[in-house]
Design a protein around this motif. Structure first.
Motif, PDB file in Angstrom:
ATOM      1  N   LEU A   7      -3.214   8.292  -4.299  1.00 55.35           N
ATOM      2  CA  LEU A   7      -4.444   8.540  -3.541  1.00 55.35           C
ATOM      3  C   LEU A   7      -5.423   7.384  -3.707  1.00 55.35           C
ATOM      4  O   LEU A   7      -5.999   6.902  -2.728  1.00 55.35           O
ATOM      5  N   ASN A   8      -5.586   6.936  -4.927  1.00 55.17           N
ATOM      6  CA  ASN A   8      -6.492   5.822  -5.178  1.00 55.17           C
ATOM      7  C   ASN A   8      -6.012   4.563  -4.462  1.00 55.17           C
ATOM      8  O   ASN A   8      -6.801   3.811  -3.910  1.00 55.17           O
ATOM      9  N   ARG A   9      -4.717   4.332  -4.467  1.00 54.25           N
ATOM     10  CA  ARG A   9      -4.158   3.167  -3.780  1.00 54.25           C
ATOM     11  C   ARG A   9      -4.335   3.296  -2.265  1.00 54.25           C
ATOM     12  O   ARG A   9      -4.579   2.305  -1.577  1.00 54.25           O
ATOM     13  N   GLU A  10      -4.226   4.509  -1.740  1.00 61.74           N
ATOM     14  CA  GLU A  10      -4.419   4.725  -0.304  1.00 61.74           C
ATOM     15  C   GLU A  10      -5.885   4.509   0.092  1.00 61.74           C
ATOM     16  O   GLU A  10      -6.166   3.922   1.127  1.00 61.74           O
ATOM     17  N   LEU A  11      -6.794   4.967  -0.756  1.00 61.25           N
ATOM     18  CA  LEU A  11      -8.218   4.833  -0.444  1.00 61.25           C
ATOM     19  C   LEU A  11      -8.728   3.405  -0.615  1.00 61.25           C
ATOM     20  O   LEU A  11      -9.549   2.938   0.173  1.00 61.25           O
ATOM     21  N   HIS A  12      -8.271   2.716  -1.661  1.00 61.60           N
ATOM     22  CA  HIS A  12      -8.836   1.413  -2.004  1.00 61.60           C
ATOM     23  C   HIS A  12      -7.887   0.243  -1.783  1.00 61.60           C
ATOM     24  O   HIS A  12      -8.282  -0.899  -1.983  1.00 61.60           O
ATOM     25  N   GLY A  13      -6.657   0.505  -1.387  1.00 58.58           N
ATOM     26  CA  GLY A  13      -5.700  -0.570  -1.114  1.00 58.58           C
ATOM     27  C   GLY A  13      -5.346  -1.346  -2.368  1.00 58.58           C
ATOM     28  O   GLY A  13      -5.199  -0.780  -3.454  1.00 58.58           O
ATOM     29  N   GLU A  14      -5.245  -2.652  -2.223  1.00 61.75           N
ATOM     30  CA  GLU A  14      -4.847  -3.516  -3.329  1.00 61.75           C
ATOM     31  C   GLU A  14      -5.878  -3.528  -4.456  1.00 61.75           C
ATOM     32  O   GLU A  14      -5.557  -3.809  -5.608  1.00 61.75           O
ATOM     33  N   ALA A  15      -7.116  -3.209  -4.151  1.00 63.40           N
ATOM     34  CA  ALA A  15      -8.175  -3.208  -5.167  1.00 63.40           C
ATOM     35  C   ALA A  15      -7.886  -2.196  -6.270  1.00 63.40           C
ATOM     36  O   ALA A  15      -8.342  -2.363  -7.398  1.00 63.40           O
ATOM     37  N   ALA A  16      -7.121  -1.145  -5.968  1.00 66.72           N
ATOM     38  CA  ALA A  16      -6.786  -0.147  -6.986  1.00 66.72           C
ATOM     39  C   ALA A  16      -5.882  -0.731  -8.064  1.00 66.72           C
ATOM     40  O   ALA A  16      -5.860  -0.232  -9.188  1.00 66.72           O
ATOM     41  N   ASP A  17      -5.130  -1.777  -7.741  1.00 66.07           N
ATOM     42  CA  ASP A  17      -4.220  -2.387  -8.704  1.00 66.07           C
ATOM     43  C   ASP A  17      -4.927  -3.348  -9.650  1.00 66.07           C
ATOM     44  O   ASP A  17      -4.358  -3.755 -10.647  1.00 66.07           O
ATOM     45  N   TRP A  18      -6.158  -3.728  -9.345  1.00 66.61           N
ATOM     46  CA  TRP A  18      -6.887  -4.698 -10.164  1.00 66.61           C
ATOM     47  C   TRP A  18      -7.746  -3.969 -11.179  1.00 66.61           C
ATOM     48  O   TRP A  18      -8.607  -3.169 -10.826  1.00 66.61           O
TER      49      TRP A  18
END
Length: 92
Positions: A7-18
């Motif tokens: 969900l976090n990756r869907e909402l924030h895209g690549e920024a969730a991985d940083w």
């Protein structure tokens, strides 16, 4: 939710991985590149200046928005001078 959740990756895209560490490491790399560029600029001939380094791309940086902002002129705002009371309060 964990920062690497779907969900976090869907909402924030690549920024969730940083993580904060990744952002700090990118800032350190940018500063080191700028320091190396400054050293090379100071120690090179007038006509042989190196190009400034490009910053490490970050997921929160939207290149399209930056390009639009560069094309648009900055609005000119006229700021009023501070009053005597404001200056006295600021300087103690």
């Amino acid at each position: 939710m964990p920062h690497d959740s779907a969900l976090n990756r869907e909402l924030h895209g690549e920024a969730a991985d940083w993580s904060v560490t990744d952002h700090l490491l990118a800032a350190a790399v940018d500063h080191l590149a700028a320091a190396n560029w400054m050293f090379a600029s100071v120690n090179s001939e007038e006509g042989d200046q190196p190009e400034p380094p490009a910053p490490v791309p970050r997921p929160s940086h939207d290149e399209e928005a930056a390009a639009v902002q560069e094309d648009e002129p900055a609005p000119e705002t006229e700021k009023a001078a501070p009053s005597n009371v404001q200056l006295a309060r600021f300087f103690g």
